[in-house]
Design an enzyme around this catalytic site. Structure first.
Site: not given
Length: 417
Positions: A55, A310
């Site tokens: 992110k 992720s």
């Protein structure tokens, strides 16, 4: 909303921008999974960023693109944790004020990390039960205060930032990539990968992976329109949204080869396996792309496969729940209402004659009522093998201990367990 598809030149610009704060993450072969699936399984370790998720890419790219006036006014975001940390890090690095809204149920570890990365530059507000609740509050505050909203996924600059993962993968793999598996929450990372691979490696199949309890992209693609879910399972918080983005839906609908859902319990077992066997700590969303490999084991044989891991922002206090969900999914943990005869030695008989030699009682709630012949107890039993369940139930019934099996009664299960 105008039609939008990321351009490679904009993604390359994003890569230059985020190079200031994000190093290229490793792409490593998993020997264990490669053997298990007879394929070349590579893990793109986005969990190894400073903020422990990809992110940072989109957040820094977006905030870096703002005007001086926008930067002075400050930014606002909503996040279940990982986007919040990316925004917090960017605010601290660039010296701008940020207000970060997070669901009240966000794991404590993610809240503390967000405050750590943002320092004196950010304020954290905990509100609502889901990302969508926090997002609504953040957008309202944004309008009232004239600040810029940094969307976690549905923004071109966010998508272009996340797309840099795809550029790195292509630079790191010097052979044809057959499959890329990517977790889908709001769809920002999946959209970015779709753009890169459609342009630079069009034969690569991009497979989106969602939690079974929050299939917002799969539902939307099946319906042909971006669809908001009425209710979701919030356990896989990094990939649990009621509604995906409009930009991301448009891109994923056209470019994803497939979208698959994985049960939360299966994801929990993957988390435990990665920790116990590979010494890799991942959060639930980070384990989605490994968990899905079972469903593609025939297609991926002999292929080059990339699984994007992720993030690793997991809270150790969730370990008990992760283990419980894994056992329930694996049919190794079972809950019953047991009718204990109100006589001395009933419990001893149950343990000695009803339980199998490797069965273990892990939960027991009992209240003796002298006015009745039998008193109910809620009992949780862990088995060594799913095959032990049927014989156990038979012994219970033959000896008049069996009351009810509650694993498959969700309302009763939630109430009692």
């Amino acid at each position: 909303m105008k039609a939008y598809f990321p351009k490679i030149e904009d993604i390359r610009k994003a890569a230059e921008t985020i190079r200031k704060v994000a190093e290229v993450t490793p792409l490593t072969q998993s020997i264990r999974y490669s053997k298990e699936y007879n394929a070349n399984i590579l893990m793109k370790r986005e969990d190894l960023h400073r903020v422990r998720s990809y992110k940072i890419r989109g957040a820094f790219n977006k905030i870096s693109s703002l005007t001086k006036e926008q930067l002075v006014n400050g930014v606002v975001c909503a996040s279940a944790g990982n986007h919040a940390q990316g925004v917090a890090f960017a605010c601290h690095h660039l010296g701008i004020r940020g207000t970060i809204y997070m669901p009240s149920v966000t794991p404590k570890q993610k809240v503390e990390q967000t405050q750590l990365f943002g320092g004196e530059w950010v304020d954290v507000v905990l509100i609502g039960d889901t990302f969508d609740d926090a997002s609504d509050a953040a957008k309202k505050f944004c309008l009232e205060e004239g600040k810029t909203y940094i969307h976690p996924f549905d923004d071109p600059k966010i998508i272009e930032g996340q797309a840099t993962v795809g550029l790195e993968i292509l630079e790191q793999v010097k052979k044809t990539i057959d499959y890329v598996f990517v977790a889908v929450g709001g769809g920002g990372l999946a959209s970015g990968l779709c753009a890169v691979f459609k342009t630079l490696s069009p034969n690569t199949k991009i497979i989106g992976v969602e939690p079974a309890g929050a299939p917002s992209m799969k539902t939307s693609i099946e319906n042909g329109i971006n669809t908001e879910l009425g209710q979701i399972d919030k356990f896989i918080d990094g990939a649990a949204v009621k509604r995906v983005g409009d930009y991301t839906f448009s891109i994923c609908r056209e470019c994803l080869h497939d979208i698959v859902t994985v049960p939360e319990g299966k994801v929990c077992q993957t988390i435990l396996d990665l920790y116990n066997r590979d010494a890799i700590v991942v959060e639930p969303a980070g384990a989605l792309t490994i968990s899905v490999l079972d469903y593609y084991k025939e297609e991926i044989k002999g292929k080059n496969v990339v699984c994007v891991v992720s993030g690793s922002n997991n809270d150790i206090t969730r370990t008990a729940e992760i283990k419980e969900r894994a056992l329930l999914y694996g049919k190794l943990k079972h809950y019953f209402i047991i009718r204990f005869p109100q006589r001395p030695g009933a419990l001893k008989q149950f343990v000695a004659e009803i339980l199998g030699p490797t069965d273990d009682i892990t939960h027991f709630e009992y209240s003796k009522k002298s006015s009745k012949e039998n008193a109910p107890a809620v009992v949780g039993i862990e088995l060594k093998s799913p095959d032990d369940l049927a014989p156990l139930i038979k012994r219970m019934k033959d000896n008049n201990f069996y009351g009810d099996y509650i694993n498959d009664k969700p309302d009763l299960f939630q109430y009692l367990i």
